[in-house]
Design a protein around this motif. Structure first.
Motif, PDB file in Angstrom:
ATOM      1  N   LYS A  78     -50.776  37.774  -7.516  1.00  5.92           N
ATOM      2  CA  LYS A  78     -49.794  38.866  -6.521  1.00  5.92           C
ATOM      3  C   LYS A  78     -49.509  39.848  -6.373  1.00  5.92           C
ATOM      4  O   LYS A  78     -50.774  40.567  -7.359  1.00  5.92           O
ATOM      5  CB  LYS A  78     -48.457  38.789  -7.630  1.00  5.92           C
ATOM      6  N   ILE A  85     -54.032  38.270   5.385  1.00  2.11           N
ATOM      7  CA  ILE A  85     -53.777  37.562   4.070  1.00  2.11           C
ATOM      8  C   ILE A  85     -53.378  36.178   5.963  1.00  2.11           C
ATOM      9  O   ILE A  85     -54.334  35.036   5.494  1.00  2.11           O
ATOM     10  CB  ILE A  85     -52.748  37.869   4.049  1.00  2.11           C
ATOM     11  N   ILE A  89     -47.254  31.069   0.133  1.00  6.05           N
ATOM     12  CA  ILE A  89     -47.275  32.803   0.155  1.00  6.05           C
ATOM     13  C   ILE A  89     -45.878  33.019   0.356  1.00  6.05           C
ATOM     14  O   ILE A  89     -45.084  32.408   0.632  1.00  6.05           O
ATOM     15  CB  ILE A  89     -47.686  33.438   1.496  1.00  6.05           C
TER      16      ILE A  89
END
Length: 204
Positions: free
Chosen positions: A151, A162, A191
């Motif tokens: 994280k 990402i 995610i």
């Protein structure tokens, strides 16, 4: 089966069919039906039942029921049988991939959560099974078993990167099997945004 509906930039959106109906989403809670969709996508979006059964290590007779449920719900398309038997195609068009619509309504949100729960259970099963195999490669560029969690703070540019990397990873796993591709792998990911917790004040 593509887990998200907002991670794909530009013209990539045309390649996906959003699954919005709660009834359709509920069908995908079944890990068997998730496997069928994922395997069909990995084979280019179209295949006969015998080919899917061979990939899954299951008898074809045990899959007909699931294929028909998916077809009746519009998640698969029946196409004319060939010498190998009955064939199916993903979604409403050749090459399309299914993508969950997360927020169609409150009922569908609950169903999506259940699909993701099963997805993660399957990832756990795959990891445990691979750990039990002594020849599983766990280091180097040929590594095939990897789990982790990270994280960190991102801006829009980093978040977009990402998403592009995750999309690229999925693209590498999709499409018909080609010569030299002799390793079958699964990729599961989550995610999620986190709420930052305020720091505790030191007592004076």
């Amino acid at each position: 089966m593509t887990p998200s509906r907002k991670s794909y930039p530009g013209d990539a959106r045309r390649k996906y069919q959003d699954v919005r109906s709660t009834e359709q989403i509920k069908l995908l809670v079944s890990p068997v039906r998730q496997d069928i969709i994922d395997t069909l996508e990995s084979l280019g979006g179209e295949a006969d039942i015998a080919s899917i059964a061979a990939e899954l290590g299951r008898p074809p007779d045990g899959l007909y029921y699931h294929f028909e449920l998916l077809a009746n719900a519009g998640l698969l398309q029946r196409i004319e049988a060939d010498a190998d038997g009955r064939r199916y195609r993903i979604g409403t068009g050749k090459g399309a991939k299914l993508r969950l619509a997360y927020r169609a309504d409150a009922r569908s949100e609950e169903a999506v959560t259940k699909v993701v729960d099963r997805l993660l259970q399957t990832a756990k099963r795959d990891f445990h099974n691979a750990m039990d195999e002594p020849d599983t490669i766990i280091e180097g560029e040929a590594r095939e078993l990897w789990a982790g969690r990270n994280k960190g703070w991102v801006n829009q540019k980093k978040l977009a990167e990402i998403n592009r990397l995750l999309e690229r990873a999925q693209q590498l796993l999709q499409g018909p099997r080609r010569a030299g591709c002799d390793k079958l792998v699964s990729l599961s990911f989550v995610i999620a945004p986190l709420k930052a917790k305020p720091g505790r004040r030191k007592r004076g």
